[in-house]
Design an enzyme around this catalytic site. Structure first.
Site, PDB file in Angstrom:
ATOM      1  N   ASP A   1      46.314  50.946  18.639  1.00  0.00           N
ATOM      2  CA  ASP A   1      44.857  51.024  18.802  1.00  0.00           C
ATOM      3  C   ASP A   1      44.160  51.361  17.488  1.00  0.00           C
ATOM      4  OD1 ASP A   1      45.530  50.711  21.450  1.00  0.00           O
ATOM      5  OD2 ASP A   1      44.396  52.446  22.163  1.00  0.00           O
TER       6      ASP A   1
ATOM      7  N   HIS B   1      48.863  54.196  16.968  1.00  0.00           N
ATOM      8  CA  HIS B   1      47.636  53.876  16.220  1.00  0.00           C
ATOM      9  C   HIS B   1      47.989  53.312  14.852  1.00  0.00           C
ATOM     10  CE1 HIS B   1      46.191  56.671  19.317  1.00  0.00           C
ATOM     11  NE2 HIS B   1      45.054  56.007  19.224  1.00  0.00           N
TER      12      HIS B   1
END
Ligand SMILES: [Zn+2]
Length: 209
Positions: free
Chosen positions: A30, A178
């Protein structure tokens, strides 16, 4: 002696059973694309022939357009993670649609196709987000294992985060990571060899989870 409590990895209260999953683990990244850290992720995924889904922010796409083209060109999936990563509580239907449609446009301008999957900021659903997701025909995607990688602040943290993931992971898990994280390469250096050796990595494009 009891083992130390996990510092990073969290699983949802209701952990979804493997269900229709292949038994492999799905990696999701993400908050990118990042011009330096995302390529570091892609290098490692290529090395181990692993496919992943990248939930990008629309407003970060123009500064890393080549990176998004590389994600798409190497058979990973590009997902929608809104345009600006707003705090979901504070916006309504119109803002939700602007956020999702803005990300769709930003991605399509670079790779010629729109994302088909969506993950809300912080994984938090609100009515406007659900509505906009459905209006745009996007498939919602959550996770079953949160790496907690955003808490990593050192190489030692990164290694511990990866070790905790390897201890917690189960077949069918969807792992939240991430690619905006400076330590993501180091985490993957520990994670990928072990997952691959256990036959848990995903060699096909991940369109939904
Ligand atoms: Zn996010």
């Amino acid at each position: 002696m009891t083992p130390p409590a996990p510092r990073f990895v969290r699983t949802p209260f209701f952990r979804r059973p493997a269900g229709r999953m292949t038994g492999r683990v799905r990696l999701t990244f993400d908050d990118g694309p990042h011009p330096a850290h995302t390529p570091a992720v892609l290098d490692r995924l290529e090395q181990f022939d692993v496919r992943a889904t990248f939930f990008v922010l629309g407003n970060r796409v123009p500064a890393a357009a080549d990176v998004v083209r590389r994600i798409h060109g190497t058979r990973h999936a590009v997902g929608n993670h809104t345009f600006t990563h707003p705090r979901p509580r504070w916006f309504g239907f119109r803002s939700a649609m602007d956020e999702l449609a803005g990300c769709q446009r930003a991605v399509a301008e670079v790779i010629g196709v729109e994302p088909t999957v969506f993950r809300p900021p912080l994984g938090r659903w609100t009515l406007p987000l659900r509505w906009a997701c459905r209006r745009l025909g996007l498939t919602p995607v959550g996770w079953t294992l949160d790496s907690g990688d955003w808490r990593v602040r050192s190489d030692a943290d990164a290694e511990q985060c990866a070790a905790e993931l390897l201890a917690a992971v189960r077949p069918g898990d969807v792992i939240l990571l991430h690619d905006y994280n400076p330590w993501i390469g180091l985490i993957l250096d520990v994670l990928l060899p072990d997952l691959t050796a256990r036959g848990l990595t995903q060699p096909d494009r991940v369109a939904s989870a």
